[in-house]
Design a protein around this motif. Structure first.
Motif, PDB file in Angstrom:
ATOM      1  N   PRO A   1     -52.733  -9.085  88.306  1.00 52.44           N
ATOM      2  CA  PRO A   1     -52.132 -10.396  88.883  1.00 52.44           C
ATOM      3  C   PRO A   1     -50.753 -10.080  89.028  1.00 52.44           C
ATOM      4  O   PRO A   1     -50.234 -11.173  89.937  1.00 52.44           O
ATOM      5  N   ASN A   2     -50.005  -9.388  88.575  1.00 50.68           N
ATOM      6  CA  ASN A   2     -48.592  -9.286  88.631  1.00 50.68           C
ATOM      7  C   ASN A   2     -48.031  -8.761  89.981  1.00 50.68           C
ATOM      8  O   ASN A   2     -46.819  -9.073  90.411  1.00 50.68           O
ATOM      9  N   THR A   3     -48.767  -7.945  90.477  1.00 51.10           N
ATOM     10  CA  THR A   3     -48.468  -7.161  91.848  1.00 51.10           C
ATOM     11  C   THR A   3     -49.539  -7.353  92.857  1.00 51.10           C
ATOM     12  O   THR A   3     -48.781  -7.213  93.956  1.00 51.10           O
ATOM     13  N   GLY A   4     -50.557  -7.789  92.511  1.00 50.43           N
ATOM     14  CA  GLY A   4     -51.493  -8.214  93.694  1.00 50.43           C
ATOM     15  C   GLY A   4     -52.355  -6.985  94.246  1.00 50.43           C
ATOM     16  O   GLY A   4     -52.954  -6.930  95.138  1.00 50.43           O
ATOM     17  N   VAL A   5     -52.185  -5.858  93.561  1.00 47.59           N
ATOM     18  CA  VAL A   5     -52.900  -4.453  93.866  1.00 47.59           C
ATOM     19  C   VAL A   5     -53.274  -4.014  92.581  1.00 47.59           C
ATOM     20  O   VAL A   5     -53.180  -4.452  91.571  1.00 47.59           O
ATOM     21  N   ALA A   6     -54.327  -2.835  92.919  1.00 44.68           N
ATOM     22  CA  ALA A   6     -54.790  -2.180  91.661  1.00 44.68           C
ATOM     23  C   ALA A   6     -53.769  -1.642  90.836  1.00 44.68           C
ATOM     24  O   ALA A   6     -52.748  -1.373  91.059  1.00 44.68           O
ATOM     25  N   TYR A   7     -54.269  -1.545  89.686  1.00 42.73           N
ATOM     26  CA  TYR A   7     -53.361  -1.067  88.541  1.00 42.73           C
ATOM     27  C   TYR A   7     -53.443   0.532  88.799  1.00 42.73           C
ATOM     28  O   TYR A   7     -52.296   1.089  88.400  1.00 42.73           O
ATOM     29  N   ASN A   8     -54.332   1.163  89.249  1.00 41.10           N
ATOM     30  CA  ASN A   8     -54.142   2.612  89.701  1.00 41.10           C
ATOM     31  C   ASN A   8     -53.146   3.028  90.540  1.00 41.10           C
ATOM     32  O   ASN A   8     -53.187   2.463  91.735  1.00 41.10           O
ATOM     33  N   TYR A   9     -52.290   3.422  90.188  1.00 43.54           N
ATOM     34  CA  TYR A   9     -50.951   3.897  91.211  1.00 43.54           C
ATOM     35  C   TYR A   9     -51.517   4.884  92.185  1.00 43.54           C
ATOM     36  O   TYR A   9     -50.647   4.760  93.255  1.00 43.54           O
ATOM     37  N   GLN A  10     -52.584   5.699  92.065  1.00 44.26           N
ATOM     38  CA  GLN A  10     -52.682   6.401  93.202  1.00 44.26           C
ATOM     39  C   GLN A  10     -53.465   5.471  94.378  1.00 44.26           C
ATOM     40  O   GLN A  10     -53.363   6.142  95.434  1.00 44.26           O
ATOM     41  N   MET A  11     -53.580   4.263  94.293  1.00 45.30           N
ATOM     42  CA  MET A  11     -54.234   3.515  95.283  1.00 45.30           C
ATOM     43  C   MET A  11     -52.978   2.662  95.805  1.00 45.30           C
ATOM     44  O   MET A  11     -53.137   1.667  96.856  1.00 45.30           O
ATOM     45  N   TRP A  12     -52.009   2.682  95.456  1.00 46.54           N
ATOM     46  CA  TRP A  12     -50.611   2.075  96.034  1.00 46.54           C
ATOM     47  C   TRP A  12     -50.425   2.606  97.242  1.00 46.54           C
ATOM     48  O   TRP A  12     -50.213   3.749  97.733  1.00 46.54           O
ATOM     49  N   ASP A  13     -49.693   1.528  98.116  1.00 49.20           N
ATOM     50  CA  ASP A  13     -49.338   1.901  99.272  1.00 49.20           C
ATOM     51  C   ASP A  13     -48.020   3.142  99.419  1.00 49.20           C
ATOM     52  O   ASP A  13     -47.880   3.961 100.068  1.00 49.20           O
ATOM     53  N   SER A  14     -47.275   2.968  98.352  1.00 48.15           N
ATOM     54  CA  SER A  14     -46.073   3.930  98.175  1.00 48.15           C
ATOM     55  C   SER A  14     -46.664   5.081  97.917  1.00 48.15           C
ATOM     56  O   SER A  14     -46.004   6.331  98.095  1.00 48.15           O
ATOM     57  N   GLU A  15     -47.617   5.258  97.287  1.00 48.26           N
ATOM     58  CA  GLU A  15     -48.243   6.734  96.922  1.00 48.26           C
ATOM     59  C   GLU A  15     -49.180   7.201  97.900  1.00 48.26           C
ATOM     60  O   GLU A  15     -49.035   8.367  98.475  1.00 48.26           O
ATOM     61  N   LEU A  16     -49.801   6.258  98.624  1.00 49.80           N
ATOM     62  CA  LEU A  16     -50.736   6.831  99.939  1.00 49.80           C
ATOM     63  C   LEU A  16     -49.703   7.428 100.947  1.00 49.80           C
ATOM     64  O   LEU A  16     -50.200   8.313 101.676  1.00 49.80           O
ATOM     65  N   ALA A  17     -48.690   6.784 101.021  1.00 44.56           N
ATOM     66  CA  ALA A  17     -47.679   7.309 102.083  1.00 44.56           C
ATOM     67  C   ALA A  17     -47.327   8.728 101.858  1.00 44.56           C
ATOM     68  O   ALA A  17     -46.653   9.425 102.561  1.00 44.56           O
ATOM     69  N   LYS A  18     -47.314   9.031 100.454  1.00 41.63           N
ATOM     70  CA  LYS A  18     -46.788  10.415 100.305  1.00 41.63           C
ATOM     71  C   LYS A  18     -47.758  11.622 100.549  1.00 41.63           C
ATOM     72  O   LYS A  18     -47.477  12.913 100.283  1.00 41.63           O
ATOM     73  N   ARG A  19     -48.948  11.362 100.992  1.00 42.34           N
ATOM     74  CA  ARG A  19     -50.103  12.036 101.292  1.00 42.34           C
ATOM     75  C   ARG A  19     -49.931  12.722 102.663  1.00 42.34           C
ATOM     76  O   ARG A  19     -50.384  12.391 103.818  1.00 42.34           O
ATOM     77  N   ASP A  20     -48.526  13.411 102.519  1.00 43.68           N
ATOM     78  CA  ASP A  20     -48.171  14.051 104.007  1.00 43.68           C
ATOM     79  C   ASP A  20     -47.678  15.388 104.066  1.00 43.68           C
ATOM     80  O   ASP A  20     -47.108  16.021 104.822  1.00 43.68           O
ATOM     81  N   THR A  21     -48.191  16.062 102.761  1.00 42.02           N
ATOM     82  CA  THR A  21     -47.993  17.555 102.524  1.00 42.02           C
ATOM     83  C   THR A  21     -48.857  18.297 103.767  1.00 42.02           C
ATOM     84  O   THR A  21     -49.822  17.674 104.369  1.00 42.02           O
ATOM     85  N   ALA A  22     -48.582  19.734 103.909  1.00 44.03           N
ATOM     86  CA  ALA A  22     -49.289  20.286 104.885  1.00 44.03           C
ATOM     87  C   ALA A  22     -50.622  20.410 104.463  1.00 44.03           C
ATOM     88  O   ALA A  22     -51.697  20.314 105.402  1.00 44.03           O
ATOM     89  N   LEU A  23     -51.152  20.298 103.186  1.00 44.98           N
ATOM     90  CA  LEU A  23     -52.527  20.262 102.681  1.00 44.98           C
ATOM     91  C   LEU A  23     -53.063  18.948 102.999  1.00 44.98           C
ATOM     92  O   LEU A  23     -54.267  18.913 103.561  1.00 44.98           O
ATOM     93  N   ASP A  24     -52.439  17.832 102.796  1.00 45.48           N
ATOM     94  CA  ASP A  24     -52.924  16.651 103.007  1.00 45.48           C
ATOM     95  C   ASP A  24     -53.057  16.227 104.541  1.00 45.48           C
ATOM     96  O   ASP A  24     -54.189  16.184 105.068  1.00 45.48           O
ATOM     97  N   VAL A  25     -52.206  16.744 105.406  1.00 49.81           N
ATOM     98  CA  VAL A  25     -52.301  16.666 106.851  1.00 49.81           C
ATOM     99  C   VAL A  25     -53.320  17.379 107.655  1.00 49.81           C
ATOM    100  O   VAL A  25     -54.221  16.746 108.283  1.00 49.81           O
ATOM    101  N   ASP A  26     -53.621  18.635 107.017  1.00 47.00           N
ATOM    102  CA  ASP A  26     -54.731  19.216 107.509  1.00 47.00           C
ATOM    103  C   ASP A  26     -55.977  18.865 107.051  1.00 47.00           C
ATOM    104  O   ASP A  26     -57.029  18.776 108.027  1.00 47.00           O
ATOM    105  N   TRP A  27     -56.111  18.425 105.946  1.00 50.62           N
ATOM    106  CA  TRP A  27     -57.491  17.917 105.168  1.00 50.62           C
ATOM    107  C   TRP A  27     -57.701  16.667 106.189  1.00 50.62           C
ATOM    108  O   TRP A  27     -59.061  16.423 106.741  1.00 50.62           O
ATOM    109  N   GLN A  28     -56.779  15.756 106.301  1.00 43.68           N
ATOM    110  CA  GLN A  28     -56.873  14.438 107.172  1.00 43.68           C
ATOM    111  C   GLN A  28     -57.336  14.885 108.625  1.00 43.68           C
ATOM    112  O   GLN A  28     -58.233  13.913 108.935  1.00 43.68           O
ATOM    113  N   GLU A  29     -56.673  15.693 109.250  1.00 44.00           N
ATOM    114  CA  GLU A  29     -57.085  16.083 110.703  1.00 44.00           C
ATOM    115  C   GLU A  29     -58.513  16.277 110.901  1.00 44.00           C
ATOM    116  O   GLU A  29     -59.239  16.165 111.765  1.00 44.00           O
ATOM    117  N   HIS A  30     -59.200  17.074 109.865  1.00 47.57           N
ATOM    118  CA  HIS A  30     -60.396  17.520 109.741  1.00 47.57           C
ATOM    119  C   HIS A  30     -61.658  16.623 109.182  1.00 47.57           C
ATOM    120  O   HIS A  30     -62.821  16.632 109.329  1.00 47.57           O
TER     121      HIS A  30
END
Length: 578
Positions: free
Chosen positions: A441-470
């Motif tokens: 209730p204090n942030t309006g987003v999930a407790y799970n930090y892996q679901m935060w926009d700030s963390e999702l934005a970091k999914r830009d490594t070579a591994l992440d990008v290749d997986w996302q493309e496929h």
């Protein structure tokens, strides 16, 4: 954890059910609190930053008593129960009549008088009431269920990764051209190609597609449960596998069932040279080290392969475990549980200063307590100001220190927070009080930090990008599964199987040993014909021990569990319409 001898205690005690009236005036002085914790993997005094946080807030020092460390089984529970004192705070399961046993034996306190003054616990009255019913009591508050949630029971409880899934070394899957996988069995030649490619690239023959382990075996070979989950079969009871829809129940030893299908998969993999030969003797820790070293190419779970191997350096180099798609899979996913799981937190009947202990437990269910006491591998962000904070827009993010800490890097906590190594000083309770996918209730987003926009934005490594493309541009595994209708959500109901007749338990013990041995023996046979013969002989032996008696009990309980799931689904829908 059995309740052996508990009920016999009742006759010798002054009264059954915890006595709160004897609790004297709390002068606020320092107190050591003994926590009997059936989930903990650590025994002794809590150290580090979490210890300082609890001490500063409540003047409490936690001393954890852990059956898992003290040899496992029910011995420690039985011994302490017989002495009339499990602990000041008790974390345990309610199944097999255990909640009823500890209440009737006077081992836990009725904390009704304190609940109205809590800020968070009173929000979970429905969960509390269900536990009271499970304990076969008409009134009283005998504990607080854990992993409670405000989400719908038909909504997946998982954040960015599923509990189960076919996770592979994506770099070697890429190296062989991303072949399509139609069915589970079609995965075998793909794994063979990946193993060949990895061995050639690394110049060694000690890399295997699969590595197994025995130390989690219970009713059967534990590794065998994972593939059925890829097809929606999970959460059965005992020797029953039930699907997410609740309209199919399979005997674990059925030759045409999903579990035996998994054993046949392992056997075929063994015949193809894809299984680590040390699988029959190694434990989980030994196997885990092989994942870290890049010696294994397939993982049943993201928290195994990814946790062990997906370091920042590996991901930036395009290396690591990611989920591949099997065309016909529909992965079982546990729904959120409004009334929590069967694990609950109680106050010991003999505990001093119960009101202070209730305040501490209440804090564990607060936004600060949820983040500070939760597991970082399960998405808990830790301590605000140290590992995470909020930006000028109120959005949460991990600090530089936090990024290193949650990745498992060894980092030293500043003295003002308690000093010492961060991971060593984290909470050793090993319990999740509120589902980490719930909204803070204090942030309006999930407790799970892996679901935060700030963390999702970091999914830009070579591994992440290749997986996302496929994977159609999906940012996370769960996003892909949800958008492609590949999840089979099991409604999140709290169900505890009733206490079992001693005769059935005795037969189950014999059956269990035979089933586990049969699974491993069959998997490591040299041909399909040998597998079929070994399994047929084993089934005949297992059935002669009284398997069907045990199976019928498990089947009845599984159907009751399905009914409970349907009931909680309908209850939630009804409340939502009010």
């Amino acid at each position: 954890m059995a309740g052996i001898g508990i009920m016999a205690m009742c006759a010798s005690m002054a009264a059954c059910g915890g006595d709160t009236a004897a609790d004297g005036v709390d002068d606020g002085s320092e107190m050591t609190v003994e926590v009997f914790d059936s989930l903990a993997n650590y025994q002794g005094e809590q150290k580090g930053w979490f210890a300082k946080l609890v001490k500063d807030k409540f003047n409490i020092t936690l001393n954890i008593v852990a059956p898992n460390v003290a040899g496992g089984g029910s011995t420690l529970f039985d011994t302490r129960s017989a002495a009339g004192n499990l602990g000041d705070i008790i974390i345990m399961g309610s199944g097999n009549g255990q909640a009823e046993d500890v209440v009737k034996a006077g081992l836990v306190a009725d904390i009704s008088e304190y609940i109205d003054d809590t800020e968070y616990l009173k929000q979970y009255q429905s969960a509390i009431d269900e536990l009271t019913a499970t304990a076969n009591q008409e009134s009283g508050v005998w504990g607080i269920p854990t992993s409670v949630s405000s989400l719908a029971p038909t909504e997946s409880s998982e954040g960015v990764e599923p509990t189960f899934g076919p996770f592979v070394r994506w770099d070697y899957y890429k190296a062989i051209g991303y072949p399509e996988v139609g069915t589970l069995e079609d995965l075998l030649p793909v794994l063979k190609q990946m193993q060949d490619a990895a061995r050639e690239a690394e110049g060694t023959d000690d890399i295997y597609a699969l590595s197994l382990f025995k130390d989690w075996d219970g009713e059967a070979m534990q590794n065998g449960y994972q593939f059925p989950a890829f097809y929606g079969y999970a959460e059965g009871i005992g020797y029953v596998l039930s699907n997410a829809a609740g309209d199919d129940y399979q005997s674990l030893i059925d030759e045409d069932g999903q579990y035996v299908r998994a054993l046949k998969f392992f056997n075929k993999a063994y015949q193809m040279g894809l299984v680590d030969p040390e699988s029959t003797t190694q434990n989980y820790d030994t196997m885990y080290s092989k994942y870290k070293e890049g010696k294994v190419l397939f993982s049943f779970w993201p928290w195994l392969g990814q946790a062990a191997y997906n370091t920042t350096d590996h991901k930036e180099a395009g290396q690591g475990f990611m989920m591949l798609d099997i065309d016909d899979m529909t992965i079982a996913s546990k729904g959120a549980q409004p009334n929590g799981t069967s694990t609950f937190i109680a106050i010991g009947a003999n505990a001093k200063n119960k009101e202070r202990l209730v305040k501490f437990v209440d804090w564990l269910y607060s936004p600060e307590g949820i983040q500070a006491s939760g597991s970082q591998t399960n998405g808990a962000a830790g301590l605000q100001g140290l590992t995470w904070d909020v930006d000028e827009d109120g959005q949460p993010y991990l600090t530089d220190f936090g990024v290193k800490a949650v990745s498992g890097e060894s980092v030293t906590v500043p003295d003002e927070y308690g000093g010492g190594d961060y991971t060593t000083g984290a909470s050793q309770l090993n319990v999740s009080t509120v589902l980490n996918k719930d909204i803070d209730p204090n942030t309006g987003v999930a407790y799970n930090y892996q679901m935060w926009d700030s963390e999702l934005a970091k999914r830009d490594t070579a591994l992440d990008v290749d997986w996302q493309e496929h994977m159609g541009g999906a940012r996370t595994t769960m996003e892909y599964l949800e958008s492609n209708d590949k999840l089979a959500v099991i409604p999140g109901a709290t169900y505890s199987a009733p206490d079992e007749d001693s005769k059935i338990s005795a037969v189950r013990g014999q059956v269990k040993t035979s089933v586990v041995n049969a699974c491993w023996q069959a998997v490591f046979t040299s041909s399909d014909a040998e597998f079929d013969q070994v399994w047929a002989d084993a089934v005949a032996n297992i059935e002669s021990l009284g398997y069907d008696e045990v199976y019928q009990v498990d089947l009845a309980n599984s159907k009751e569990m399905t009914a409970a799931r349907q009931e909680v689904k309908e209850q939630y829908e009804s409340q939502s319409q009010e």
